[in-house]
Scaffold this active site. Structure first.
Site, short mmCIF file in Angstrom:
data_model
loop_
_atom_site.label_atom_id
_atom_site.label_comp_id
_atom_site.label_asym_id
_atom_site.label_seq_id
_atom_site.Cartn_x
_atom_site.Cartn_y
_atom_site.Cartn_z
CB CYS A 179 27.57 37.95 16.48
SG CYS A 179 28.77 39.11 17.15
CG HIS A 193 28.21 34.22 17.94
ND1 HIS A 193 29.26 34.45 17.09
CD2 HIS A 193 28.23 35.23 18.86
CE1 HIS A 193 29.88 35.55 17.46
NE2 HIS A 193 29.27 36.04 18.53
CG ASN A 221 32.92 37.08 18.86
OD1 ASN A 221 32.53 36.92 17.72
ND2 ASN A 221 32.21 37.70 19.78
N1 ACO Z 1 42.72 40.42 31.23
C1 ACO Z 1 42.81 40.51 32.57
N2 ACO Z 1 41.84 41.03 33.34
C2 ACO Z 1 40.74 41.48 32.72
C3 ACO Z 1 40.57 41.42 31.32
C4 ACO Z 1 41.63 40.87 30.57
N3 ACO Z 1 41.58 40.76 29.25
N4 ACO Z 1 39.38 41.92 31.01
C5 ACO Z 1 38.79 42.29 32.17
N5 ACO Z 1 39.61 42.03 33.20
C6 ACO Z 1 39.40 42.25 34.62
C7 ACO Z 1 38.46 43.38 34.89
O1 ACO Z 1 39.11 44.61 34.84
C8 ACO Z 1 37.94 43.04 36.26
O2 ACO Z 1 38.87 43.46 37.19
P1 ACO Z 1 38.40 44.12 38.58
O3 ACO Z 1 37.62 43.05 39.27
O4 ACO Z 1 39.70 44.46 39.25
O5 ACO Z 1 37.58 45.30 38.21
C9 ACO Z 1 37.94 41.51 36.27
O6 ACO Z 1 38.81 41.11 35.19
C10 ACO Z 1 36.58 40.91 36.04
O7 ACO Z 1 35.96 41.61 34.97
P2 ACO Z 1 34.53 41.24 34.47
O8 ACO Z 1 34.13 42.16 33.37
O9 ACO Z 1 33.61 41.07 35.64
O10 ACO Z 1 34.86 39.81 33.87
P3 ACO Z 1 33.85 38.73 33.43
O11 ACO Z 1 34.15 37.50 34.19
O12 ACO Z 1 32.45 39.23 33.41
O13 ACO Z 1 34.28 38.49 31.93
C11 ACO Z 1 33.66 39.06 29.69
C12 ACO Z 1 34.25 39.56 30.99
C13 ACO Z 1 34.53 37.92 29.20
C14 ACO Z 1 33.64 40.17 28.67
C15 ACO Z 1 32.23 38.57 30.00
O14 ACO Z 1 31.48 39.58 30.62
C16 ACO Z 1 31.54 38.10 28.78
O15 ACO Z 1 31.81 37.05 28.25
N6 ACO Z 1 30.56 38.85 28.31
C17 ACO Z 1 29.80 38.45 27.14
C18 ACO Z 1 30.14 39.32 26.09
C19 ACO Z 1 30.82 38.67 24.94
O16 ACO Z 1 31.18 37.53 24.91
N7 ACO Z 1 30.97 39.48 23.99
C20 ACO Z 1 31.58 39.10 22.81
C21 ACO Z 1 31.17 40.05 21.76
S1 ACO Z 1 29.52 40.27 21.64
C22 ACO Z 1 28.90 39.09 20.74
O17 ACO Z 1 29.59 38.37 20.09
C23 ACO Z 1 27.49 39.00 20.84
#
Ligand code: ACO
Length: 330
Positions: free
Chosen positions: A114, A257, A287
């Site tokens: 990215c 980004h 993204n």
């Molecule tokens: N829809 C519904 N529920 C979901 C989804 C979805 N798409 N995805 C995850 N969940 C659920 C999980 O299963 C979890 O359920 P549980 O509590 O019953 O186990 C709950 O939602 C919370 O999950 P978390 O992973 O804790 O959610 P979080 O609030 O951390 O958000 C996310 C996840 C959005 C991926 C976050 O960690 C994030 O933004 N990480 C940064 C990574 C990123 O943005 N990467 C992009 C690519 S990398 C890059 O570009 C550098």
């Protein structure tokens, strides 16, 4: 002293819009969850038969038209991507070179995930400074829809397809214009495992009947990447400001980004920079990895949000892990 500048900037996305509601029909997710956890409302996916090199070529053609640069006049094509037409080779840049008919250009892919466009801009700037290259096409282009496991809601809702392109050349005028002044590039390979495609490379080659097909798709430890990303954005902004004696007030826009709106809100809080200074369009594109920054920069220019002489920062972070940014005096 040769002064590299961004002569034109453009983007192209496929015509196929995929909304959160569309995704909630094929996996256990919802519009409400995706918007509240990421800021994403929709993304674009390529159509059948449409590949990375096709959308990259379309974005490039718009940039060339805007810059009034012909295919023959391009000396180098640098294409940043994580979702190339082929694994390893041929490079997608070579396919674009052929589609453009850029017969005088060398072409290669750049792998910084990215952060690829940020790295590409600085790479091109230095080729220009060498004096041996005149017009360089820098592209960030991705077809992430074909690298995601569409049954994995943890990743499939986050990504989209798109391409952005810039023509970078030497400013021969007296006045300054969209000049690439300084870049900050960093890598943290110790975090490689938190974001990767586990199989298909030489570490874990594809073996029919043995390889778990899911290992060919993007794997991400969301929490680890989130923590890394907030620090990466914060450190990059502070470093670019410090190295160039920039105050918060002297920065017109930060073009980050677009991975998750919450990462940007957290970084804004840590740097005490108002969130309004971050250009955010993740709701429309999701993204698109190496393409997010050129897409966002194109919109900022087309909406006339920046004028000649304004200080802008790009900030990228991603797989590798990589991070960094460019200071551009527009
Ligand atoms: N829809 C519904 N529920 C979901 C989804 C979805 N798409 N995805 C995850 N969940 C659920 C999980 O299963 C979890 O359920 P549980 O509590 O019953 O186990 C709950 O939602 C919370 O999950 P978390 O992973 O804790 O959610 P979080 O609030 O951390 O958000 C996310 C996840 C959005 C991926 C976050 O960690 C994030 O933004 N990480 C940064 C990574 C990123 O943005 N990467 C992009 C690519 S990398 C890059 O570009 C550098």
């Amino acid at each position: 002293m040769v002064r590299p500048y961004i002569k034109s900037i453009s983007y192209y996305v496929p015509d196929n819009i995929v909304t959160n509601d569309d995704l909630s029909k094929i996996m256990d997710t919802s519009d409400e969850w995706i918007i509240s956890h990421t800021g994403i409302k929709q993304r674009y996916f390529v159509n059948e038969g449409e590949n990375n090199s096709d959308i990259a070529t379309k974005a490039a053609k718009i940039a060339m038209e805007k810059a009034e640069v012909t295919a023959d006049e391009i000396d180098l094509i640098i294409l940043a991507t994580t979702s190339a037409d082929y694994v390893g080779f041929p490079s997608t840049a070579c396919l674009v070179q052929d589609k453009l008919g850029a017969k005088n250009a060398g072409a290669y892919d750049l792998g910084a995930a990215c952060t690829g466009f940020v790295f590409g801009v600085e790479t091109a700037a230095n080729f220009i400074k060498s004096g041996n290259y005149k017009n360089i096409l820098v592209i960030g282009s991705e077809v992430l829809s074909r690298t995601m496991d569409m049954t994995d809601r943890n990743t499939a809702v986050l990504f989209g397809d798109g391409a952005g392109a810039a023509i970078i050349t030497a400013n021969e005028d007296k006045e300054s214009k969209s000049e690439i002044i300084y870049s900050f590039l960093r890598s943290m390979g110790s975090g490689a495992d938190s974001l990767k495609r586990p199989a298909g490379g030489t570490t874990n080659p594809f073996v029919p009947g043995v390889t778990d097909p899911k290992d060919l798709y993007i794997y991400m430890n969301g929490r680890q990447v989130y923590n890394f990303a907030v620090k990466a954005v914060t450190d990059t902004i502070l470093k670019l400001m410090e190295k160039n004696n920039l105050t918060m007030d002297s920065i017109k826009y930060i073009i980050p980004h677009q991975a998750n709106i919450r990462i940007l809100e957290a970084a804004a809080g840590r740097t005490s920079i108002p969130i309004e200074k971050f250009y955010i369009n993740i709701e429309n594109f999701a993204n698109t990895s190496a393409a997010t920054i050129p897409i966002a920069l194109t919109e900022v220019v087309e909406k006339k949000l920046i004028q000649r002489g304004d200080n802008i920062l790009t900030v990228g972070f991603g797989g590798g892990l990589t991070f960094g940014g460019n200071y551009i005096k527009w």
